[in-house]
Each structure stands twice: as C-alpha cells, then as structure tokens.
Design a protein around this motif. Structure first.
Motif, PDB file in Angstrom:
ATOM      1  N   UNK B   7       0.929  -1.202  -0.191  1.00  0.00           N
ATOM      2  CA  UNK B   7      -0.190  -0.122  -0.100  1.00  0.00           C
ATOM      3  C   UNK B   7       1.057   1.074  -0.085  1.00  0.00           C
ATOM      4  N   UNK B   8       0.443   2.261  -0.597  1.00  0.00           N
ATOM      5  CA  UNK B   8       1.157   3.681  -0.726  1.00  0.00           C
ATOM      6  C   UNK B   8       0.102   4.818  -0.407  1.00  0.00           C
ATOM      7  N   UNK B   9       0.518   5.699   0.064  1.00  0.00           N
ATOM      8  CA  UNK B   9      -0.352   6.928   0.391  1.00  0.00           C
ATOM      9  C   UNK B   9      -0.382   7.364  -0.975  1.00  0.00           C
ATOM     10  N   UNK B  10      -1.413   7.764  -1.807  1.00  0.00           N
ATOM     11  CA  UNK B  10      -1.722   8.622  -2.844  1.00  0.00           C
ATOM     12  C   UNK B  10      -1.964   9.944  -2.626  1.00  0.00           C
ATOM     13  N   UNK B  11      -2.691  10.285  -1.662  1.00  0.00           N
ATOM     14  CA  UNK B  11      -3.140  11.544  -1.286  1.00  0.00           C
ATOM     15  C   UNK B  11      -3.524  11.783   0.126  1.00  0.00           C
ATOM     16  N   UNK B  12      -3.851  12.994   0.423  1.00  0.00           N
ATOM     17  CA  UNK B  12      -4.543  13.498   1.589  1.00  0.00           C
ATOM     18  C   UNK B  12      -6.171  13.339   1.217  1.00  0.00           C
ATOM     19  N   UNK B 106      -5.648   9.506   5.179  1.00  0.00           N
ATOM     20  CA  UNK B 106      -5.014   9.406   3.802  1.00  0.00           C
ATOM     21  C   UNK B 106      -5.730   8.302   3.043  1.00  0.00           C
ATOM     22  N   UNK B 107      -5.615   8.666   1.738  1.00  0.00           N
ATOM     23  CA  UNK B 107      -5.806   7.651   0.523  1.00  0.00           C
ATOM     24  C   UNK B 107      -4.762   6.544   0.018  1.00  0.00           C
ATOM     25  N   UNK B 108      -5.191   5.476   0.331  1.00  0.00           N
ATOM     26  CA  UNK B 108      -4.119   4.302   0.181  1.00  0.00           C
ATOM     27  C   UNK B 108      -4.585   3.746  -1.033  1.00  0.00           C
ATOM     28  N   UNK B 109      -3.423   3.484  -1.832  1.00  0.00           N
ATOM     29  CA  UNK B 109      -3.774   2.725  -2.891  1.00  0.00           C
ATOM     30  C   UNK B 109      -2.710   1.499  -3.197  1.00  0.00           C
ATOM     31  N   UNK B 110      -2.995   0.363  -3.961  1.00  0.00           N
ATOM     32  CA  UNK B 110      -2.380  -0.752  -4.087  1.00  0.00           C
ATOM     33  C   UNK B 110      -1.860  -0.729  -5.310  1.00  0.00           C
ATOM     34  N   UNK B 111      -0.529  -0.826  -5.758  1.00  0.00           N
ATOM     35  CA  UNK B 111       0.012  -0.857  -7.009  1.00  0.00           C
ATOM     36  C   UNK B 111       0.215  -1.902  -7.847  1.00  0.00           C
TER      37      UNK B 111
END
Lengths: 121, 348
Positions: B7-12, B106-111
């Motif tokens: 998971x990465x943080x993509x945005x507030x 935070x908005x978390x995204x899975x790449x």
C-alpha cells in the motif's frame, strides 16, 4: 606494530602479569546487545551471547565500523554496515568484505564487574 | 527500484473530490476521484482510446468519469460504458482499476497484484485521527529518489547541521546513544540524548529552561513508512525509565511514495499528545517541522543532482548509516522476492 607494543605495555606489568580492566557491569549486559568499552586506548565490544560473555576488538577489520553497533546471532557478530561477520569465541572472520580476524580478550567476572585482559601471546 | 505489492499513500483525503486528480505513482499515471455517492475510485489515468489523461475529464451522472477528448464514459471498475455515437463497446476499452481505501485521513492505493491487496497490512497511523492526538500534515513534491528520504529519516545526526534553527542541535550528532534493531521487515533505531540542551523547537513547544533527556525512536516499515516517536523531558524526571513528566511527546509520521525514479511524493504530519486542543501548539509544531523538512528537500534535490551527474561516483559509509543500510537491505531483499515471484508467475 607500534600499536601492538603499546598494547602489551599497557596490559601487562613489568613481570608479565596479566592486567585486568573493568569493561562492563555484568547485570547491565543484555543477551545479544553488545556494548562499547575500552581496554586502555583499545575500543572493545562486550557481548553476552549464549550465556557467556565475550570481549573482542570493536573496530571491524574492514572499514572502521564499530561492531558494538552490530547484530549478534549464533555466537557471531555481524558488522552493522557491510555484513562482515566474526566468531565471538575466536575472533575469526567468517564473512567478507572483512578478511582479517579480530583480537579476542580473556574475560572473567568478579561480582558485577566484567573484567577483560589481553590474551597471553 | 519500486516495490509493487504494498500500500502507498496516494493523497490526503481532502485532496480527493468529484474533480478528478491526476497523480503519477511508481511511474504509473493514476486518476483519483469520488463519485457523487462518496465512493472512492482510482483508475489508470490514460484513456484506453487515445491516451488522454482521464483526469482532464469530469464526473458525470451515475458517478461515471467522462473523458475530456471524445466523451467516452467509464465506470468505477474502469470499464467503458458509453461511446458517443456508437452502440457497441469493444471490451478492450478498459482502464486499469486500483484497489483504494481511505484511512487515517490518507488515501491508500495498491499498485501491485489486486488479489494480494489486504487492508490489514496498512501500517498503523492512528495518530492522524485519534482524539488523544492532535496532528497536522501536508505533502511535499520532491525532485529526488525516494530512498534518499528513507536514508535521511533513519540517520538523525543530520539535525545538528541541517536543522539547527528548529529541531536540531549539536547533541543530536555528538552525544546520542544509538541502538539499531532489525527484524525481517522492520528496522528500529533508538536514540537517547541525556542531559543536553533542548533544540529551539523543543524550547518553544515545551518551555524547557534547563537540560533535557531527549528520545528519538525511528520505526521503518517497508517500503517507505517512517514513524518517529520523539520527545524530551527535563533531565532527572525519569524519561529513560519510561516516566514522562513535564515533557513533550510527539510522533513525526512519514509516508513516502515514489512518483518516478527521481521524484517523490512526501506525505508527512506532526502529531502531539499534549495540549491536544490547542491549535496554536499544533500549528507551531507543524510550521517548525515544515521549515526543517523544506531544508531536507533542498538536500535531497542537491544530492540527486550530483548523483545524476555521475551515478557511479562512490560513497562511503559511517557508523550513523547503520539503520539506513539495514533498511536498504530489507528493500533489496523484498525487491528480489518480487522479481522472483513475477518470474514464477510468468512461467506458469
């Protein structure tokens, strides 16, 4: 070699009797967590591992990293920077990039004092 | 080098609305938005028709994302559901959809492989939304490789030189008792500075008039989460034994998301558990740390310039690098594991 001569002078008196130096408090020495100490001017690492206490040169023979900041596993110590590994009992270098062994020191515990001295030549 | 299955943080959270936001993450263009019913969506930011960024489009009725160029419409799974003037829709007209979740503001995204996306593996950043803490953060765009930022946060001796007007003083470099502990997927660097002057930020926030015992516990969790537990208390009040009396206790929270090989999204916040209802304290700490972090960004970008000029120029290690070196070893191992897993998958 000059360093070697100085070391001998410092740790033995004129009759050649071994001189012991206090390097740690036994009760403060946690299994697997090395501490840094000195025998005269020589930096040493004091390590409790598998129930025994070992004193070795603290400076990695590769590039001057302090092994007291390293990782203890299976009676060996790994340099915190470049993964050189040494046998705590013998000082033998087990893994590159180091290629020279470490000096080990005689150890005894008196009360709470961990004492170390140069091994007999 | 990027790790994909994390998971990465993509945005507030406040950045994402019904106006699509385009952002590059791990070299992939991503568009983030919310539908009218509040659903969070992350799609490949590239129309599968003529490759215009979908983030130039708009959200229309039904929560569909309409491409700015020819009006093709996509649902939240990335499937094209309308082509103006054409009845049949080719199945290849599909934008990749990414697992996405909102947590801790935070908005978390899975790449990586969506089948592996487990929200339970999102690291704990509760300090950002717990009532016991007050937190304020932001986002910095950095023209440097993400690993330079990881290195920086794992070796805080630099505070003495880069941040001497805020969070640093000589004691941080000269008088710290440092311990590095490691486990397969974690590094913990513990630093204590006993009976030393407090740095300027700590004097402002804690009102210290005498020497302090200062602590810095740096937790590294791959790929690039750094949670710092930091603070100070007057010397002699027992902080090293676990009693914090008359001191200040904080978390410095960092989520570092690679944008490209040489640019990075740096999400961070400062949280405190004292004076939690005093916005002035929250603002003061945020501004002080922001000043420091902008000083860091100048360092990262200058480092990147010299690295780009000669990527093969050697660098040497010193004792303070132990934590960062252990973190890089973990990252290299995880990268090799991802490469091996991808090879196995390709062979199947």
């Amino acid at each position: 070699m000059i360093g070697q001569i100085n070391v001998t002078r410092m740790t033995e008196d004129r009759t050649g009797v071994r001189t012991w130096h206090r390097v740690a408090s036994a009760s403060a020495l946690v299994e697997g967590q090395p501490i840094a100490a000195h025998i005269g001017d020589i930096p040493v690492a004091v390590v409790r591992a598998d129930g025994a206490i070992y004193v070795i040169d603290d400076v990695c023979t590769h590039e001057y990293a302090l092994l007291s900041g390293g990782f203890v596993e299976d009676c060996t110590i790994e340099c915190p920077l470049h993964q050189a590994r040494f046998d705590l009992k013998t000082g033998r270098c087990l893994e590159p990039p180091a290629d020279r062994d470490l000096r080990t020191y005689a150890v005894k515990v008196e009360g709470d004092d961990v004492l170390a001295a140069m091994e007999a030549a | 080098m990027f790790l994909k299955n994390f998971w990465y943080v993509a945005a507030w959270d406040h950045e994402i609305s019904d106006k699509p936001l385009g952002r590059i993450i791990l070299n992939e263009p991503v568009v983030l938005y919310r539908t009218q019913d509040g659903a969070l969506v992350a799609l490949e930011d590239r129309c599968p028709h003529r490759r215009l960024p979908l983030s130039m489009g708009k959200i229309v009725e039904g929560g569909l994302l309409q491409c700015h160029y020819h009006g093709l419409r996509f649902d939240k799974t990335g499937k094209c559901v309308r082509i103006p003037g054409q009845e049949l829709i080719p199945p290849s007209l599909k934008a990749k959809a990414y697992p996405v979740i909102e947590r801790y503001h935070w908005i978390w995204i899975w790449m990586g492989d969506p089948a592996l996306a487990n929200p339970d593996t999102i690291p704990d950043f509760q300090y950002l939304d717990s009532p016991k803490w007050a937190a304020k953060g932001t986002w910095l765009h950095v023209h440097a490789n993400w690993q330079l930022i990881v290195d920086n946060l794992l070796d805080l001796t630099h505070l003495a030189f880069v941040h001497e007007t805020t969070i640093g003083n000589a004691a941080v470099a000269e008088n710290a008792a440092v311990k590095v502990q490691r486990s397969p997927n974690n590094v913990l660097v513990s630093r204590w500075m006993i009976d030393k002057p407090a740095p300027p930020t700590y004097v402002k926030a804690g009102g210290f008039t005498s020497n302090v015992d200062r602590w810095q516990f740096i937790d590294f969790t791959p790929p690039a989460f750094l949670r710092l537990h930091v603070g100070a208390a007057p010397t002699g009040t027992g902080a090293p034994d676990g009693r914090v009396v008359g001191g200040i206790n904080m978390r410095n929270l960092n989520a570092i998301t690679p944008e490209t090989d040489t640019t990075t999204h740096y999400f961070w916040a400062q949280a405190h558990d004292f004076d939690v209802n005093n916005a002035k304290v929250t603002d003061l700490l945020f501004e002080q740390v922001k000043t420091a972090f902008l000083e860091d960004v100048a360092v990262f970008e200058a480092q990147q310039c010299t690295i780009d000029r000669n990527p093969h120029a050697p660098q040497s290690d010193i004792n303070a690098d132990a934590g960062a070196i252990q973190a890089r070893r973990i990252l290299d191992r995880l990268h090799q594991e991802e490469i091996s897993a991808a090879k196995v998958q390709a062979a199947e």
